[in-house]
Design a protein around this motif. Structure first.
Motif, PDB file in Angstrom:
ATOM      1  N   ASP A  68       0.879  -1.173  -0.032  1.00  0.00           N
ATOM      2  CA  ASP A  68      -0.002  -0.089   0.086  1.00  0.00           C
ATOM      3  C   ASP A  68       0.957   1.316  -0.134  1.00  0.00           C
ATOM      4  N   SER A  69       2.015   1.331   0.697  1.00  0.00           N
ATOM      5  CA  SER A  69       2.960   2.415   0.837  1.00  0.00           C
ATOM      6  C   SER A  69       3.496   2.592  -0.746  1.00  0.00           C
ATOM      7  N   VAL A  70       3.915   1.619  -1.419  1.00  0.00           N
ATOM      8  CA  VAL A  70       4.259   1.594  -3.121  1.00  0.00           C
ATOM      9  C   VAL A  70       3.169   2.365  -3.784  1.00  0.00           C
ATOM     10  N   VAL A  71       1.805   1.761  -3.668  1.00  0.00           N
ATOM     11  CA  VAL A  71       0.822   2.152  -4.399  1.00  0.00           C
ATOM     12  C   VAL A  71       0.429   3.630  -4.001  1.00  0.00           C
ATOM     13  N   ASN A  72       0.629   4.216  -2.704  1.00  0.00           N
ATOM     14  CA  ASN A  72       0.374   5.442  -2.482  1.00  0.00           C
ATOM     15  C   ASN A  72       1.316   6.338  -2.522  1.00  0.00           C
ATOM     16  N   ALA A  73       2.645   5.991  -2.856  1.00  0.00           N
ATOM     17  CA  ALA A  73       3.555   6.851  -2.686  1.00  0.00           C
ATOM     18  C   ALA A  73       3.120   8.233  -3.991  1.00  0.00           C
ATOM     19  N   ASP A  74       3.895   9.177  -3.629  1.00  0.00           N
ATOM     20  CA  ASP A  74       4.013  10.317  -4.701  1.00  0.00           C
ATOM     21  C   ASP A  74       5.205  10.415  -5.541  1.00  0.00           C
ATOM     22  N   VAL A  75       5.919   9.575  -5.219  1.00  0.00           N
ATOM     23  CA  VAL A  75       7.182   9.404  -5.940  1.00  0.00           C
ATOM     24  C   VAL A  75       7.867   8.012  -5.457  1.00  0.00           C
ATOM     25  N   LEU A  76       8.200   7.095  -6.573  1.00  0.00           N
ATOM     26  CA  LEU A  76       8.651   5.894  -6.349  1.00  0.00           C
ATOM     27  C   LEU A  76      10.019   5.687  -6.813  1.00  0.00           C
ATOM     28  N   VAL A  77      10.810   5.098  -6.027  1.00  0.00           N
ATOM     29  CA  VAL A  77      12.359   4.936  -6.500  1.00  0.00           C
ATOM     30  C   VAL A  77      12.483   3.468  -6.206  1.00  0.00           C
ATOM     31  N   VAL A  78      12.807   2.705  -7.357  1.00  0.00           N
ATOM     32  CA  VAL A  78      12.759   1.425  -7.561  1.00  0.00           C
ATOM     33  C   VAL A  78      14.189   0.943  -8.102  1.00  0.00           C
ATOM     34  N   GLY A  79      14.694  -0.093  -7.397  1.00  0.00           N
ATOM     35  CA  GLY A  79      15.980  -0.705  -7.883  1.00  0.00           C
ATOM     36  C   GLY A  79      16.330  -1.864  -7.653  1.00  0.00           C
ATOM     37  N   SER A  80      17.061  -2.920  -8.299  1.00  0.00           N
ATOM     38  CA  SER A  80      17.349  -4.180  -8.195  1.00  0.00           C
ATOM     39  C   SER A  80      18.712  -4.475  -8.575  1.00  0.00           C
ATOM     40  N   PRO A  81      19.349  -5.466  -7.956  1.00  0.00           N
ATOM     41  CA  PRO A  81      20.573  -5.976  -8.329  1.00  0.00           C
ATOM     42  C   PRO A  81      20.225  -6.851  -9.584  1.00  0.00           C
ATOM     43  N   THR A  82      21.426  -6.773 -10.442  1.00  0.00           N
ATOM     44  CA  THR A  82      21.146  -7.324 -11.801  1.00  0.00           C
ATOM     45  C   THR A  82      21.518  -9.216 -11.446  1.00  0.00           C
ATOM     46  N   TYR A  83      20.287 -10.032 -11.815  1.00  0.00           N
ATOM     47  CA  TYR A  83      20.651 -11.140 -11.773  1.00  0.00           C
ATOM     48  C   TYR A  83      20.594 -12.034 -13.133  1.00  0.00           C
ATOM     49  N   LYS A  84      21.576 -12.549 -13.406  1.00  0.00           N
ATOM     50  CA  LYS A  84      21.481 -13.288 -14.853  1.00  0.00           C
ATOM     51  C   LYS A  84      20.857 -12.327 -15.922  1.00  0.00           C
ATOM     52  N   GLY A  85      21.292 -10.935 -15.781  1.00  0.00           N
ATOM     53  CA  GLY A  85      20.843 -10.166 -17.109  1.00  0.00           C
ATOM     54  C   GLY A  85      19.447  -9.432 -16.597  1.00  0.00           C
ATOM     55  N   SER A  86      18.783  -9.556 -15.489  1.00  0.00           N
ATOM     56  CA  SER A  86      17.645  -8.884 -15.300  1.00  0.00           C
ATOM     57  C   SER A  86      17.553  -8.456 -13.772  1.00  0.00           C
ATOM     58  N   TYR A  87      16.438  -8.014 -13.525  1.00  0.00           N
ATOM     59  CA  TYR A  87      16.030  -7.851 -12.270  1.00  0.00           C
ATOM     60  C   TYR A  87      15.784  -9.187 -11.505  1.00  0.00           C
ATOM     61  N   THR A  88      15.626  -9.132 -10.141  1.00  0.00           N
ATOM     62  CA  THR A  88      15.584 -10.524  -9.219  1.00  0.00           C
ATOM     63  C   THR A  88      13.926 -10.892  -9.373  1.00  0.00           C
ATOM     64  N   GLY A  89      13.956 -12.196  -9.442  1.00  0.00           N
ATOM     65  CA  GLY A  89      12.534 -12.697  -9.630  1.00  0.00           C
ATOM     66  C   GLY A  89      11.491 -12.467  -8.523  1.00  0.00           C
ATOM     67  N   LEU A  90      11.995 -12.206  -7.453  1.00  0.00           N
ATOM     68  CA  LEU A  90      11.080 -11.857  -6.282  1.00  0.00           C
ATOM     69  C   LEU A  90      10.444 -10.142  -6.473  1.00  0.00           C
ATOM     70  N   PHE A  91      11.402  -9.472  -7.123  1.00  0.00           N
ATOM     71  CA  PHE A  91      11.187  -8.052  -7.394  1.00  0.00           C
ATOM     72  C   PHE A  91      10.020  -8.088  -8.224  1.00  0.00           C
ATOM     73  N   LYS A  92      10.127  -8.912  -9.423  1.00  0.00           N
ATOM     74  CA  LYS A  92       9.175  -9.054 -10.387  1.00  0.00           C
ATOM     75  C   LYS A  92       7.749  -9.656  -9.947  1.00  0.00           C
ATOM     76  N   HIS A  93       7.949 -10.585  -9.030  1.00  0.00           N
ATOM     77  CA  HIS A  93       6.966 -11.078  -8.505  1.00  0.00           C
ATOM     78  C   HIS A  93       6.059 -10.176  -7.650  1.00  0.00           C
ATOM     79  N   PHE A  94       6.724  -9.356  -6.848  1.00  0.00           N
ATOM     80  CA  PHE A  94       5.882  -8.140  -6.118  1.00  0.00           C
ATOM     81  C   PHE A  94       5.346  -7.288  -6.976  1.00  0.00           C
ATOM     82  N   PHE A  95       5.975  -7.083  -8.037  1.00  0.00           N
ATOM     83  CA  PHE A  95       4.930  -6.015  -9.003  1.00  0.00           C
ATOM     84  C   PHE A  95       3.870  -6.724  -9.883  1.00  0.00           C
ATOM     85  N   ASP A  96       4.308  -8.107 -10.169  1.00  0.00           N
ATOM     86  CA  ASP A  96       3.025  -8.869 -10.656  1.00  0.00           C
ATOM     87  C   ASP A  96       1.820  -8.783  -9.780  1.00  0.00           C
TER      88      ASP A  96
END
Length: 186
Positions: A68-96
């Motif tokens: 809810d904090s992410v959805v309601n933020a006025d500005v969002l800063v996102v970052g991910s470590p690179t894992y096998k050429g992409s963002y982490t799987g759990l990062f993607k799962h969260f946004f799914d």
């Protein structure tokens, strides 16, 4: 009216994490320069309910509060470590778990970290399309940092710090435009 917020979310799942520190540094810079309330989270903060969640409603109370904090933020800063050429799987799962319209028009700062320059395009080829799907307002300047840009887990590279300064300024322009639009509409 509550104080506008900047929320950081990092795709790391270990601590300490350069990625979380990087996201948090950018969040604090934005908050300080533009007078916003700030908070930063990562995968670890979501706890065990994330892995089993098929819908946002499946998250436990702690994870749902972060969601809810992410959805309601006025500005969002996102970052991910690179894992096998992409963002982490759990990062993607969260946004799914997000409704496709939930981030529409939200200013989003894109950050990534990696072991070397080989993955520098993760911001443009992975993160930007993901948040484009949500019709978020991804800021023009994305920032990628490698291990050599950090010292003792803290971002020290002058060129990368200049890019951070640039994106913090871009956030100010977006906030000023939204404020002006609100005044004109009111």
């Amino acid at each position: 009216m509550p104080n506008p917020t900047v929320v950081g979310f990092s795709g790391n799942f270990t601590r300490p994490s350069k990625t979380r520190g990087f996201v948090d540094q950018v969040v604090r810079d934005i908050a300080r320069q533009h007078g916003l309330s700030a908070s930063t989270y990562d995968i670890e903060d979501l706890g065990p309910s994330l892995g089993a969640a098929k819908w946002a409603r499946d998250l436990d109370g702690q994870a749902r509060a972060i969601f809810d904090s992410v959805v309601n933020a006025d500005v969002l800063v996102v970052g991910s470590p690179t894992y096998k050429g992409s963002y982490t799987g759990l990062f993607k799962h969260f946004f799914d778990l997000f409704d496709p319209a939930s981030l529409r028009g939200k200013p989003v700062v894109l950050l990534a970290t990696g072991g070397n320059d080989r993955h520098a395009l993760i911001v443009e080829h992975q993160l930007r399309p993901l948040f484009g799907f949500f019709e978020a307002l991804t800021l023009p300047t994305g920032v990628y940092a490698t291990d050599k840009d950090f010292s003792d887990g803290v971002l020290r590279s002058e060129p990368i710090l200049k890019r951070v300064e640039q994106v913090v300024g871009e956030v100010g322009l977006v906030l000023a435009n939204r404020s002006a639009a609100g005044v004109a509409a009111g």
